[in-house]
Design a protein around this motif. Structure first.
Motif, PDB file in Angstrom:
ATOM      1  N   MET A 104      32.050  50.978  42.396  1.00  0.00           N
ATOM      2  CA  MET A 104      32.618  50.601  41.085  1.00  0.00           C
ATOM      3  C   MET A 104      32.483  49.103  40.846  1.00  0.00           C
ATOM      4  O   MET A 104      32.257  48.654  39.720  1.00  0.00           O
ATOM      5  N   THR A 105      32.629  48.320  41.918  1.00  0.00           N
ATOM      6  CA  THR A 105      32.463  46.867  41.786  1.00  0.00           C
ATOM      7  C   THR A 105      31.035  46.549  41.346  1.00  0.00           C
ATOM      8  O   THR A 105      30.810  45.722  40.453  1.00  0.00           O
ATOM      9  N   PHE A 146      27.360  44.778  37.090  1.00  0.00           N
ATOM     10  CA  PHE A 146      26.114  44.937  36.328  1.00  0.00           C
ATOM     11  C   PHE A 146      26.357  45.174  34.837  1.00  0.00           C
ATOM     12  O   PHE A 146      25.501  44.863  34.018  1.00  0.00           O
ATOM     13  N   THR A 147      27.518  45.751  34.490  1.00  0.00           N
ATOM     14  CA  THR A 147      27.756  46.026  33.070  1.00  0.00           C
ATOM     15  C   THR A 147      28.627  44.956  32.410  1.00  0.00           C
ATOM     16  O   THR A 147      28.750  44.927  31.191  1.00  0.00           O
ATOM     17  N   ILE A 156      19.211  49.774  37.845  1.00  0.00           N
ATOM     18  CA  ILE A 156      17.772  49.734  37.516  1.00  0.00           C
ATOM     19  C   ILE A 156      17.543  48.861  36.271  1.00  0.00           C
ATOM     20  O   ILE A 156      16.684  47.981  36.267  1.00  0.00           O
ATOM     21  N   ASP A 157      18.357  49.070  35.240  1.00  0.00           N
ATOM     22  CA  ASP A 157      18.201  48.270  34.011  1.00  0.00           C
ATOM     23  C   ASP A 157      18.485  46.793  34.259  1.00  0.00           C
ATOM     24  O   ASP A 157      17.838  45.925  33.688  1.00  0.00           O
ATOM     25  N   GLY A 158      19.483  46.523  35.103  1.00  0.00           N
ATOM     26  CA  GLY A 158      19.853  45.130  35.393  1.00  0.00           C
ATOM     27  C   GLY A 158      18.764  44.413  36.173  1.00  0.00           C
ATOM     28  O   GLY A 158      18.529  43.216  35.983  1.00  0.00           O
ATOM     29  N   LEU A 159      18.098  45.136  37.063  1.00  0.00           N
ATOM     30  CA  LEU A 159      17.084  44.484  37.902  1.00  0.00           C
ATOM     31  C   LEU A 159      15.714  44.418  37.230  1.00  0.00           C
ATOM     32  O   LEU A 159      14.884  43.593  37.613  1.00  0.00           O
TER      33      LEU A 159
END
Ligand code: AQP
Length: 327
Positions: free
Chosen positions: A242-243, A248-249, A277-280
């Motif tokens: 969760m962290t 990331f969000t 995946i979107d963050g990286l």
């Protein structure tokens, strides 16, 4: 004005732990302070490294520093071994260090625990780290939670030196985020995520492909029960995931809990993989452009040049205070 120094070891592929605990803060700090960021390759060799792999990891780390958003116009980026003042002051700091205080370092205790013969460099590494910081008269050191003890040692060594030989060093403060400063392993929520962990499933590397990220998150250990609830004591594994999701969000933990109310672990893990995946993705895209470029070599050469100049000023003062050398 703040002066900041922080380093990362090229001891493997950078993990999202390194990113969330340290690197993401560097990007914000570059607009607020005079920043020095280094690739601490002399720290990496405190345990055996394959030479070719080490070279690759140094370049990968340099490219990642830029790919996450550091601007070489604003920060000084360099490799530790290109600035010989680090090992010179490193020796001097070893001479200020006591066996007992180095023996108390938990990272040393953890890393040496399973070794048959312990390299001396692994033991004295925090004294070299103190030199890294003190050479630039850093006022602040942004690090993850695991490095707090080393920064405290740096402060003690600097105070001891100043007390014995006169005020030479600025005493640095650790800067540790209140949240996300300790990302745990995917296979064991009681040990921190580490890039040198031989089990690749224990971490997510910043360069992992989407399919690999999905697979690793799917395999990540969970806790008994099925609720997505933040409770680091009772639900350590889910709380760690969760962290990562919250980081990331950009959501608060309450928002994350609300979002997954009534969802099971499967749905949570699926969405977690998507946000990671979107963050990286943008970091990976920039990385692939930067890694092969000659621009990267130029940035590191200029960074080392600037770092040597600053470092030498401090080293000269230190040597004068100590009474070593001719000048
Ligand atoms: N799991 C983590 N969570 C949050 N922050 C972390 N950091 C490391 N692991 C986590 C922070 O990343 C920065 C760079 O660390 P380092 O390379 O200097 O060495 P480390 O702390 O020993 O990191 P690793 O990944 O565990 O490397 P190895 O496996 O080589 O020992 C630091 O600011 C650190 O706090």
């Amino acid at each position: 004005v703040k002066t900041i120094l922080s380093g990362i070891q090229p001891s493997g592929l950078l993990t999202i732990g390194n990113y969330l605990g340290a690197m993401q803060h560097f990007v914000r700090l570059q607009d607020e302070a005079d920043c020095y960021f280094c690739i601490v390759d002399y720290h990496a060799i405190t345990v055996p490294q394959d030479p070719q792999e080490l070279k690759d990891n140094i370049r990968r780390l340099a490219a990642l520093y830029l790919a996450v958003g550091l601007d070489p116009q604003k920060v000084t980026l360099f490799t530790q071994s290109d600035v010989p003042q680090h090992t010179e002051l490193g020796w001097i700091m070893i001479c200020q260090s006591h066996m007992g205080e180095l023996e108390r370092m938990t990272q040393y205790k953890d890393k040496s625990k399973k070794m048959k013969s312990i390299p001396v460099g692994l033991f004295t590494y925090p004294s070299l780290q103190a030199a890294d910081i003190l050479l630039y008269q850093a006022t602040h050191v942004p690090v993850g939670e695991d490095q707090k003890q080393h920064i405290e040692l740096t402060r003690d060594l600097a105070e001891r030196f100043n007390h014995r030989y006169g005020e030479v060093f600025v005493i640095p403060e650790p800067m540790i985020a209140s949240f996300g400063a300790r990302i745990m392993s995917l296979d064991d929520p009681t040990s921190k995520m580490s890039k040198s962990n031989p089990n690749e499933n224990s971490y997510i590397s910043l360069l992992d492909e989407p399919k690999v990220i999905e697979k690793k998150i799917k395999r990540a250990v969970t806790d008994s029960g099925h609720e997505i609830r933040f409770d680091p004591e009772e639900k350590a594994a889910i709380s760690n995931l969760m962290t990562i999701y919250a980081q990331f969000t950009g959501q608060t933990m309450a928002e994350v809990e609300q979002h997954f109310k009534g969802s099971g672990y499967g749905q949570f893990k699926k969405e977690l993989a998507e946000v990671v995946i979107d963050g990286l993705r943008p970091i990976q895209e920039r990385f692939h452009d930067i890694y092969p470029s000659s621009e990267l070599d130029r940035v590191l050469e200029e960074g080392a040049q600037k770092a040597r100049e600053t470092a030498q000023q401090t080293l000269t003062k230190v040597k004068q205070a100590l009474g070593v050398g001719l000048k």
